[in-house]
Design an enzyme around this catalytic site. Structure first.
Site, PDB file in Angstrom:
ATOM      1  N   CYS A 107      20.388  57.124  67.594  1.00  0.00           N
ATOM      2  CA  CYS A 107      19.165  57.783  68.069  1.00  0.00           C
ATOM      3  C   CYS A 107      19.322  58.220  69.526  1.00  0.00           C
ATOM      4  CB  CYS A 107      17.951  56.884  67.874  1.00  0.00           C
ATOM      5  SG  CYS A 107      16.372  57.774  68.046  1.00  0.00           S
ATOM      6  N   HIS A 210      18.762  55.744  61.707  1.00  0.00           N
ATOM      7  CA  HIS A 210      18.666  54.340  62.126  1.00  0.00           C
ATOM      8  C   HIS A 210      19.203  53.345  61.083  1.00  0.00           C
ATOM      9  CE1 HIS A 210      16.147  54.955  65.761  1.00  0.00           C
ATOM     10  NE2 HIS A 210      15.765  56.049  65.116  1.00  0.00           N
ATOM     11  N   GLU A 212      19.988  50.368  61.663  1.00  0.00           N
ATOM     12  CA  GLU A 212      19.446  49.027  61.946  1.00  0.00           C
ATOM     13  C   GLU A 212      18.200  48.729  61.110  1.00  0.00           C
ATOM     14  OE1 GLU A 212      17.285  51.633  65.022  1.00  0.00           O
ATOM     15  OE2 GLU A 212      19.194  51.609  63.937  1.00  0.00           O
TER      16      GLU A 212
END
Length: 233
Positions: A107, A210, A212
């Site tokens: 990001c 993303h 994560e």
């Protein structure tokens, strides 16, 4: 020996505190690496120490990159910036590239990679890049917001073996002019650059989405993070 990976700290301006999303650490731990959040500092002696002990670095999300990094004036729609982090991250990234230390940018991370080497950003997509695609999705974030096309002659395609994948999306800035030091690995349906890499290096790559948030449920995210950890010394 375990692989130690340095994570750029997130900073809360209101609380004047450092913090970290657990997903960044959990996905690295799942790949048998040791994640270590760095202090927010411009002290080059400290940063040189981390450059010695860390086998790789993860550039996390967070504040907008200051437009001053890419030599333009901030517009009213640019979000809050963190000058200290910009300086710290610039030092770490440039030294890591010199040393051929693996770096993955997520990001804000991909955005900073781009501007650190001469690229520019859209300061707000809603105003500067009209699109029918939702780049700022609502939670939960472990689901697909849109598709990206994987460029076939890139390391990302070698990892995924797919020409198109679904990704999540939570950002309001993005790459505008690509740095001459990078090549594109992934492009959104609306033409926005969402993945880049630096050729000739062991592993210098960025992604706009993303992992994560999606690592535990998305096989593509797992493959990307594994490829990063595998490259770390």
């Amino acid at each position: 020996m375990k692989k130690v990976i340095g994570l750029m700290p997130l900073y809360d301006d209101e609380k004047e505190s450092y913090w970290m999303l657990p997903g960044y650490m959990k996905m690295l731990e799942a790949e048998k690496a040791i994640p270590m959040m760095l202090p927010l500092t411009e002290n080059t002696d400290e940063l040189d120490y981390f450059l010695e002990i860390c086998g790789g670095f993860l550039l996390t999300g967070g504040h907008d990159v200051s437009p001053s990094v890419y030599q333009v004036s901030p517009k009213p729609w640019c979000g809050q910036c963190c000058t200290a982090r910009d300086k710290m991250e610039g030092y770490i990234l440039k030294r890591a590239v010199e040393q051929d230390t693996p770096v993955l940018g997520i990001c804000r991370g991909i955005q900073f990679m781009n501007v650190c080497f001469g690229g520019t950003l859209y300061q707000d997509l809603d105003i500067e890049y009209k699109s029918s695609i939702n780049h700022h999705m609502k939670p939960p974030y472990n689901r697909t917001a849109h598709q990206v096309a994987i460029q076939k002659t890139t390391p990302l395609y070698d990892v995924l073996k797919k020409e198109k994948i679904g990704v999540n999306s939570y950002h309001h800035q993005a790459i505008r002019d690509l740095s001459p030091e990078f090549e594109v690995t992934a492009i959104a349906e609306d033409g926005l650059i969402e993945g880049i890499y630096m050729s000739g290096k062991k592993y210098i790559a960025g992604m706009q989405w993303h992992p994560e948030f999606s690592y535990e449920t998305d096989e593509n995210s797992k493959k990307i993070i594994k490829s990063f950890v595998d490259a770390v010394s």
